[in-house]
Design a protein around this motif. Sequence first.
Motif, PDB file in Angstrom:
ATOM      1  N   TYR A   1       0.328 -26.651  34.957  1.00 27.90           N
ATOM      2  CA  TYR A   1      -0.196 -27.727  34.116  1.00 27.90           C
ATOM      3  C   TYR A   1      -1.621 -27.376  33.699  1.00 27.90           C
ATOM      4  CZ  TYR A   1       3.773 -30.459  35.818  1.00 27.90           C
ATOM      5  OH  TYR A   1       5.046 -30.912  36.117  1.00 27.90           O
ATOM      6  N   PHE A   2      -1.848 -27.300  32.390  1.00 27.09           N
ATOM      7  CA  PHE A   2      -3.131 -26.832  31.879  1.00 27.09           C
ATOM      8  C   PHE A   2      -3.666 -27.746  30.790  1.00 27.09           C
ATOM      9  CE2 PHE A   2      -0.124 -25.232  28.791  1.00 27.09           C
ATOM     10  CZ  PHE A   2      -0.809 -25.291  27.578  1.00 27.09           C
ATOM     11  N   ASP A   3      -4.993 -27.772  30.700  1.00 27.79           N
ATOM     12  CA  ASP A   3      -5.690 -28.277  29.521  1.00 27.79           C
ATOM     13  C   ASP A   3      -6.324 -27.049  28.875  1.00 27.79           C
ATOM     14  OD1 ASP A   3      -7.906 -29.225  27.811  1.00 27.79           O
ATOM     15  OD2 ASP A   3      -7.450 -31.200  28.639  1.00 27.79           O
ATOM     16  N   PRO A   4      -6.101 -26.806  27.592  1.00 26.63           N
ATOM     17  CA  PRO A   4      -6.550 -25.551  26.984  1.00 26.63           C
ATOM     18  C   PRO A   4      -8.064 -25.357  26.966  1.00 26.63           C
ATOM     19  CG  PRO A   4      -5.672 -27.042  25.318  1.00 26.63           C
ATOM     20  CD  PRO A   4      -5.324 -27.628  26.638  1.00 26.63           C
ATOM     21  N   VAL A   5      -8.855 -26.415  27.167  1.00 26.78           N
ATOM     22  CA  VAL A   5     -10.310 -26.246  27.126  1.00 26.78           C
ATOM     23  C   VAL A   5     -10.927 -26.142  28.518  1.00 26.78           C
ATOM     24  CG1 VAL A   5     -10.496 -27.426  24.919  1.00 26.78           C
ATOM     25  CG2 VAL A   5     -10.819 -28.734  27.046  1.00 26.78           C
ATOM     26  N   CYS A   6     -10.120 -26.116  29.564  1.00 28.26           N
ATOM     27  CA  CYS A   6     -10.644 -26.013  30.927  1.00 28.26           C
ATOM     28  C   CYS A   6     -10.828 -24.543  31.307  1.00 28.26           C
ATOM     29  CB  CYS A   6      -9.703 -26.682  31.922  1.00 28.26           C
ATOM     30  SG  CYS A   6     -10.231 -26.497  33.644  1.00 28.26           S
ATOM     31  N   PRO A   7     -12.063 -24.093  31.555  1.00 29.54           N
ATOM     32  CA  PRO A   7     -12.270 -22.672  31.878  1.00 29.54           C
ATOM     33  C   PRO A   7     -11.638 -22.264  33.202  1.00 29.54           C
ATOM     34  CG  PRO A   7     -14.305 -23.914  32.185  1.00 29.54           C
ATOM     35  CD  PRO A   7     -13.338 -24.838  31.517  1.00 29.54           C
ATOM     36  N   PHE A   8     -11.618 -23.182  34.164  1.00 30.70           N
ATOM     37  CA  PHE A   8     -11.031 -22.831  35.463  1.00 30.70           C
ATOM     38  C   PHE A   8      -9.512 -22.741  35.366  1.00 30.70           C
ATOM     39  CE2 PHE A   8     -15.167 -24.669  36.557  1.00 30.70           C
ATOM     40  CZ  PHE A   8     -15.680 -23.626  37.324  1.00 30.70           C
ATOM     41  N   ALA A   9      -8.894 -23.598  34.566  1.00 31.31           N
ATOM     42  CA  ALA A   9      -7.452 -23.476  34.331  1.00 31.31           C
ATOM     43  C   ALA A   9      -7.141 -22.143  33.675  1.00 31.31           C
ATOM     44  CB  ALA A   9      -6.950 -24.630  33.460  1.00 31.31           C
ATOM     45  N   TRP A  10      -7.974 -21.726  32.727  1.00 30.63           N
ATOM     46  CA  TRP A  10      -7.745 -20.464  32.044  1.00 30.63           C
ATOM     47  C   TRP A  10      -7.865 -19.292  33.007  1.00 30.63           C
ATOM     48  CZ3 TRP A  10      -5.370 -18.020  28.556  1.00 30.63           C
ATOM     49  CH2 TRP A  10      -5.792 -16.771  28.090  1.00 30.63           C
ATOM     50  N   MET A  11      -8.885 -19.297  33.865  1.00 31.05           N
ATOM     51  CA  MET A  11      -9.049 -18.213  34.826  1.00 31.05           C
ATOM     52  C   MET A  11      -7.877 -18.171  35.808  1.00 31.05           C
ATOM     53  SD  MET A  11     -10.834 -15.626  35.801  1.00 31.05           S
ATOM     54  CE  MET A  11     -12.478 -15.766  35.087  1.00 31.05           C
TER      55      MET A  11
ATOM     56  N   GLU B   1     -17.375 -34.807  26.262  1.00 31.29           N
ATOM     57  CA  GLU B   1     -16.448 -35.674  25.539  1.00 31.29           C
ATOM     58  C   GLU B   1     -15.850 -34.953  24.335  1.00 31.29           C
ATOM     59  OE1 GLU B   1     -15.941 -40.257  23.991  1.00 31.29           O
ATOM     60  OE2 GLU B   1     -17.963 -39.480  24.343  1.00 31.29           O
ATOM     61  N   ALA B   2     -16.676 -34.237  23.594  1.00 28.34           N
ATOM     62  CA  ALA B   2     -16.175 -33.482  22.445  1.00 28.34           C
ATOM     63  C   ALA B   2     -15.202 -32.404  22.894  1.00 28.34           C
ATOM     64  CB  ALA B   2     -17.333 -32.860  21.670  1.00 28.34           C
ATOM     65  N   GLY B   3     -15.522 -31.721  23.997  1.00 29.99           N
ATOM     66  CA  GLY B   3     -14.648 -30.668  24.497  1.00 29.99           C
ATOM     67  C   GLY B   3     -13.321 -31.205  24.987  1.00 29.99           C
ATOM     68  N   HIS B   4     -13.363 -32.277  25.778  1.00 30.42           N
ATOM     69  CA  HIS B   4     -12.120 -32.851  26.296  1.00 30.42           C
ATOM     70  C   HIS B   4     -11.269 -33.439  25.175  1.00 30.42           C
ATOM     71  CE1 HIS B   4     -13.722 -33.444  30.691  1.00 30.42           C
ATOM     72  NE2 HIS B   4     -13.671 -32.180  30.311  1.00 30.42           N
ATOM     73  N   THR B   5     -11.910 -34.027  24.174  1.00 33.81           N
ATOM     74  CA  THR B   5     -11.163 -34.551  23.021  1.00 33.81           C
ATOM     75  C   THR B   5     -10.511 -33.413  22.250  1.00 33.81           C
ATOM     76  OG1 THR B   5     -12.644 -36.457  22.849  1.00 33.81           O
ATOM     77  CG2 THR B   5     -11.332 -35.900  20.903  1.00 33.81           C
ATOM     78  N   ALA B   6     -11.214 -32.288  22.113  1.00 36.87           N
ATOM     79  CA  ALA B   6     -10.614 -31.115  21.468  1.00 36.87           C
ATOM     80  C   ALA B   6      -9.404 -30.636  22.253  1.00 36.87           C
ATOM     81  CB  ALA B   6     -11.652 -30.000  21.349  1.00 36.87           C
TER      82      ALA B   6
END
Length: 240
Positions: free
Chosen positions: A7-17, A58-63
């Motif tokens: 389960y990922f959010d595309p703007v989360c750097p730790f999820a990406w790593m 907020e801008a990042g999470h909304t993106a």
Amino acid sequence: MADIDFYFDPVCPFAWMTGKWVRKVQAQRDYTVDWRFISLRLLNSHIDYEAHFPPEYEAGHTAGLRLLRAAASVRREHGSDAIGPLYEALGTYIFDTEMVPDDAASHGHRGTAEFLGPILEEVGLPTHHTAALDDSTVDGEIRAETDHALSLTGKDVGTPIIAFEPPDGVAFFGPVISRLPSDEEAVALWDNVIGLARFPGFAEMKRSLRELPQLKALGVQEDEAGVQQDWHGGSRRQKK
């Protein structure tokens, strides 16, 4: 069923790593992975962003939510198999291409058709999926998937969430890693994480000190160790 639900959010750097680590493990263990959705914006919908987060959050999470809307549109039309390549392309452009300023405009740009359109073309998907960026009717589907992920771990977590051998296997938040392991290290780390998670009485092992991940977007090169920060409360929250 896939071997792993990620389960990922595309703007989360730790999820990406963590996702890059899982791909290394997948290649060596021949696992199948279902790349699924969890939205930081929906997860934090009850939070006063201005009071609790740095200004760009907020801008990042909304993106991230907007990109998940487009990903949901892709999944409906092309199936779950299209999400892995899409997430890989998104993560590469978001985190592994160039350093990104810590401001709302730069983080918010990731949720625009101008950003997403060329990525869709690169992975062979129609650009009409950019229309879903503004389609809030998809949010119910994303929230349901977010809620399901939280039902596997409890609510005091973020992204990513991994479920191994679903629906009856183990599930956990993280692991949160800041450095990408070698192929050999990746498998050893996986076996240790799964071994710990499988112990019936295991609940949590945690520290809030984290290095910034080795990602170009954060200004950290692959041969560097990122600055250590205290992510108390799960993020770099502002003190009031």
